[in-house]
Enzyme design. Structure first.
Site, mmCIF file in Angstrom:
data_model
loop_
_atom_site.group_PDB
_atom_site.id
_atom_site.type_symbol
_atom_site.label_atom_id
_atom_site.label_comp_id
_atom_site.label_asym_id
_atom_site.label_seq_id
_atom_site.Cartn_x
_atom_site.Cartn_y
_atom_site.Cartn_z
ATOM 1 N N ASP A 43 0.842 -1.209 0.000
ATOM 2 C CA ASP A 43 0.000 0.000 0.000
ATOM 3 C C ASP A 43 0.872 1.251 0.000
ATOM 4 O OD1 ASP A 43 -2.156 -1.671 0.325
ATOM 5 O OD2 ASP A 43 -2.675 -0.982 2.337
ATOM 6 N N ARG B 239 -0.466 -0.782 -8.802
ATOM 7 C CA ARG B 239 -1.910 -0.584 -8.576
ATOM 8 C C ARG B 239 -2.113 0.920 -8.463
ATOM 9 N NH1 ARG B 239 -3.373 -2.896 -3.139
ATOM 10 N NH2 ARG B 239 -2.990 -0.857 -2.248
ATOM 11 N N GLY C 104 -5.820 8.198 -4.190
ATOM 12 C CA GLY C 104 -5.176 8.663 -2.962
ATOM 13 C C GLY C 104 -6.211 9.061 -1.931
ATOM 14 N N THR D 14 -9.906 1.687 -8.682
ATOM 15 C CA THR D 14 -10.835 2.820 -8.533
ATOM 16 C C THR D 14 -12.269 2.321 -8.714
ATOM 17 O OG1 THR D 14 -11.435 5.029 -9.382
ATOM 18 C CG2 THR D 14 -10.663 3.456 -11.003
ATOM 19 N N HIS D 15 -13.222 3.161 -8.247
ATOM 20 C CA HIS D 15 -14.648 2.886 -8.512
ATOM 21 C C HIS D 15 -15.165 3.841 -9.563
ATOM 22 C CE1 HIS D 15 -13.481 2.195 -4.318
ATOM 23 N NE2 HIS D 15 -14.004 1.019 -4.558
ATOM 24 N N ARG E 78 -11.733 7.662 6.352
ATOM 25 C CA ARG E 78 -11.287 7.972 4.978
ATOM 26 C C ARG E 78 -12.341 7.521 3.964
ATOM 27 N NH1 ARG E 78 -6.026 6.523 7.005
ATOM 28 N NH2 ARG E 78 -6.095 4.490 6.026
ATOM 29 N N ARG E 79 -13.015 6.397 4.254
ATOM 30 C CA ARG E 79 -14.092 5.952 3.343
ATOM 31 C C ARG E 79 -15.241 6.967 3.354
ATOM 32 N NH1 ARG E 79 -10.376 2.935 2.905
ATOM 33 N NH2 ARG E 79 -9.976 4.550 1.397
HETATM 34 C C1 LIG Z 1 -8.149 -1.667 -4.441
HETATM 35 C C2 LIG Z 1 -7.884 -0.332 -3.819
HETATM 36 C C3 LIG Z 1 -6.719 -0.137 -3.098
HETATM 37 C C4 LIG Z 1 -6.456 1.115 -2.531
HETATM 38 N N1 LIG Z 1 -5.261 1.322 -1.907
HETATM 39 C C5 LIG Z 1 -4.935 2.570 -1.502
HETATM 40 C C6 LIG Z 1 -3.637 2.867 -0.985
HETATM 41 O O1 LIG Z 1 -2.767 1.994 -0.857
HETATM 42 N N2 LIG Z 1 -3.380 4.155 -0.640
HETATM 43 C C7 LIG Z 1 -4.310 5.162 -0.763
HETATM 44 O O2 LIG Z 1 -4.007 6.315 -0.459
HETATM 45 N N3 LIG Z 1 -5.555 4.889 -1.186
HETATM 46 C C8 LIG Z 1 -5.897 3.630 -1.568
HETATM 47 N N4 LIG Z 1 -7.152 3.379 -2.042
HETATM 48 C C9 LIG Z 1 -8.204 4.403 -1.911
HETATM 49 C C10 LIG Z 1 -8.189 5.369 -3.076
HETATM 50 O O3 LIG Z 1 -7.062 6.204 -2.999
HETATM 51 C C11 LIG Z 1 -9.460 6.248 -3.113
HETATM 52 O O4 LIG Z 1 -9.524 7.003 -1.944
HETATM 53 C C12 LIG Z 1 -10.752 5.471 -3.242
HETATM 54 O O5 LIG Z 1 -10.607 4.432 -4.170
HETATM 55 C C13 LIG Z 1 -11.912 6.393 -3.720
HETATM 56 O O6 LIG Z 1 -11.598 6.985 -4.921
HETATM 57 P P1 LIG Z 1 -12.102 6.459 -6.355
HETATM 58 O O7 LIG Z 1 -10.890 6.125 -7.130
HETATM 59 O O8 LIG Z 1 -13.057 5.356 -6.240
HETATM 60 O O9 LIG Z 1 -12.688 7.723 -7.065
HETATM 61 P P2 LIG Z 1 -13.791 8.771 -6.625
HETATM 62 O O10 LIG Z 1 -13.787 9.792 -7.688
HETATM 63 O O11 LIG Z 1 -13.578 9.191 -5.206
HETATM 64 O O12 LIG Z 1 -15.116 7.925 -6.683
HETATM 65 C C14 LIG Z 1 -15.721 7.502 -7.892
HETATM 66 C C15 LIG Z 1 -17.101 6.992 -7.549
HETATM 67 O O13 LIG Z 1 -16.983 5.778 -6.789
HETATM 68 C C16 LIG Z 1 -17.942 5.746 -5.737
HETATM 69 N N5 LIG Z 1 -17.224 5.761 -4.434
HETATM 70 C C17 LIG Z 1 -15.929 6.101 -4.214
HETATM 71 N N6 LIG Z 1 -15.640 5.975 -2.892
HETATM 72 C C18 LIG Z 1 -16.775 5.586 -2.287
HETATM 73 C C19 LIG Z 1 -17.097 5.280 -0.949
HETATM 74 N N7 LIG Z 1 -16.207 5.371 0.046
HETATM 75 N N8 LIG Z 1 -18.367 4.899 -0.682
HETATM 76 C C20 LIG Z 1 -19.280 4.776 -1.661
HETATM 77 N N9 LIG Z 1 -19.027 5.043 -2.965
HETATM 78 C C21 LIG Z 1 -17.778 5.435 -3.276
HETATM 79 C C22 LIG Z 1 -18.797 6.983 -5.877
HETATM 80 O O14 LIG Z 1 -19.922 6.660 -6.653
HETATM 81 C C23 LIG Z 1 -17.900 7.932 -6.636
HETATM 82 O O15 LIG Z 1 -18.611 8.866 -7.363
HETATM 83 C C24 LIG Z 1 -7.417 2.154 -2.638
HETATM 84 C C25 LIG Z 1 -8.586 1.947 -3.360
HETATM 85 C C26 LIG Z 1 -8.821 0.741 -3.958
HETATM 86 C C27 LIG Z 1 -10.079 0.563 -4.758
#
Ligand SMILES: Cc1cc2nc3c(=O)[nH]c(=O)nc-3n(C[C@H](O)[C@H](O)[C@H](O)COP(=O)(O)OP(=O)(O)OC[C@H]3O[C@@H](n4cnc5c(N)ncnc54)[C@H](O)[C@@H]3O)c2cc1C
Length: 309
Positions: free
Chosen positions: A132, A182, A186, A229-230, A291-292
């Site tokens: 991570d 990956r 952030g 990402t989502h 953070r979530r």
């Molecule tokens: C497999 C994986 C590993 C990760 N590892 C790290 C790491 O090592 N270090 C780090 O700093 N971060 C990590 N993260 C977290 C990442 O940095 C983001 O904070 C997180 O993925 C939300 O951003 P997003 O890319 O989904 O985009 P966003 O633009 O934030 O979200 C896109 C869409 O996804 C949905 N969504 C996003 N988050 C949520 C939520 N919490 N609840 C409900 N719906 C949501 C919403 O519909 C949103 O509009 C990881 C995430 C994933 C998926």
């Protein structure tokens, strides 16, 4: 940074709030949406359910900085047992490690030795171990850790965060190692000199860096990126770029978090993409859960619903 996000990220570092949340049943109920349970058996059970849907998993124990180096040995032993548990159940599951949990604050050499042991055990079954990326103060030591591990192992991958202004340059330095990356946006509170304050810049960097990794995989023997990402728009765009570069559908795995966009995980799997879900477990869920919430403050409604249900 939107105000709700700033407050939630500030709250994630507040010890009083953490103590309060841990004592409240409603908070533990709300956390369940993103975490199947506090112990590893709950995570292994979730991985079994995901496997039945054709979806792989990545298990990670929650927890960040440690009080002593001895605790890092306990974390190493825990992950060695988890790998054995995954093997016994023949699950399509990997693990992801936080360097602070493996003692990067104390002694880099000892931290490398602990992660080495975990990667070696995972390698016996041909599995990759993910590292991570934590807050920006850990980027340099984590890159150092990764470089040293990568020299000895093929089965190690690193998370990079596209909100950091430095990440493109960091990637340039890593590309000769043909790293497994990956890519994520952030999750930490960072000042604007370090991380883009505007989401649009983070998203644009995601596409640029993702495309670099795809091109490198297609034309220079690199490893295709994991799309963590989502964000469906980014997933679709990078999948199209990977197809145009001649990569197979399963080459760029999509990784999402447990409890987020499950229907999309199934759809991607049906379309022939490789999907994994990061399943977190452990007692130290407070900072991670905040953070979530910060990622999507609308999630606060789930917390409020848990108060009344
Ligand atoms: C497999 C994986 C590993 C990760 N590892 C790290 C790491 O090592 N270090 C780090 O700093 N971060 C990590 N993260 C977290 C990442 O940095 C983001 O904070 C997180 O993925 C939300 O951003 P997003 O890319 O989904 O985009 P966003 O633009 O934030 O979200 C896109 C869409 O996804 C949905 N969504 C996003 N988050 C949520 C939520 N919490 N609840 C409900 N719906 C949501 C919403 O519909 C949103 O509009 C990881 C995430 C994933 C998926």
């Amino acid at each position: 940074m939107p105000i709700a996000r700033s407050i939630l990220l500030w709250g994630s570092r507040n010890r009083w709030l953490e103590q309060q949340a841990r004592q409240r049943t409603f908070a533990r109920r709300a956390v369940r949406r993103f975490m199947p349970g506090e112990d590893v058996d709950a995570a292994l059970a979730a991985a079994t359910t995901l496997a039945a849907r054709g979806i792989g998993s990545v298990l990670t124990q929650l927890g960040e900085n440690l009080a002593s180096a001895g605790e890092a040995d306990t974390v190493r032993d825990h992950y060695l047992e988890v790998l054995d548990g995954i093997g016994e159940r023949t699950l399509p599951a990997l693990i992801s490690l936080k360097p602070t949990q493996l003692g990067i604050d104390f002694d880099l050499g000892a931290c490398i030795a602990r992660v080495d042991a975990i990667i070696e055990r995972a390698g016996r079954r041909g599995e990759r171990v993910w590292i991570d990326m934590e807050d920006s103060s850990y980027v340099d030591p984590t890159l150092d850790l990764f470089r040293q591990l990568r020299r000895r192992h093929d089965n190690v991958g690193l998370c990079l965060q596209t909100y950091l202004r430095r990440t493109s340059a960091d990637l340039e330095g890593l590309l000769p190692l043909k790293p497994a990356i990956r890519l994520v946006k952030g999750a930490y509170a960072e000042p604007p000199e370090i991380a883009y304050p505007n989401k649009a810049d983070t998203d644009a960097a995601y596409l640029t860096i993702g495309t670099t990794l795809i091109e490198h995989a297609a034309h220079r023997g690199g490893t295709p990126p994991v799309i963590g990402t989502h964000d469906l728009r980014i997933i679709r765009a990078l999948q199209e770029r990977a197809a145009a570069a001649g990569l197979a559908r399963r080459a760029c795995e999509v990784h999402m978090l447990y409890g987020i966009r499950s229907a999309e995980q199934d759809r991607l799997h049906r379309e022939g993409y490789a999907v994994r879900v990061l399943v977190s477990y452990g007692r130290a869920w407070f900072r991670w859960y905040m953070r979530r919430l910060a990622e999507r403050p609308a999630n606060l409604w789930f917390v409020l619903r848990s108060v009344v249900s």
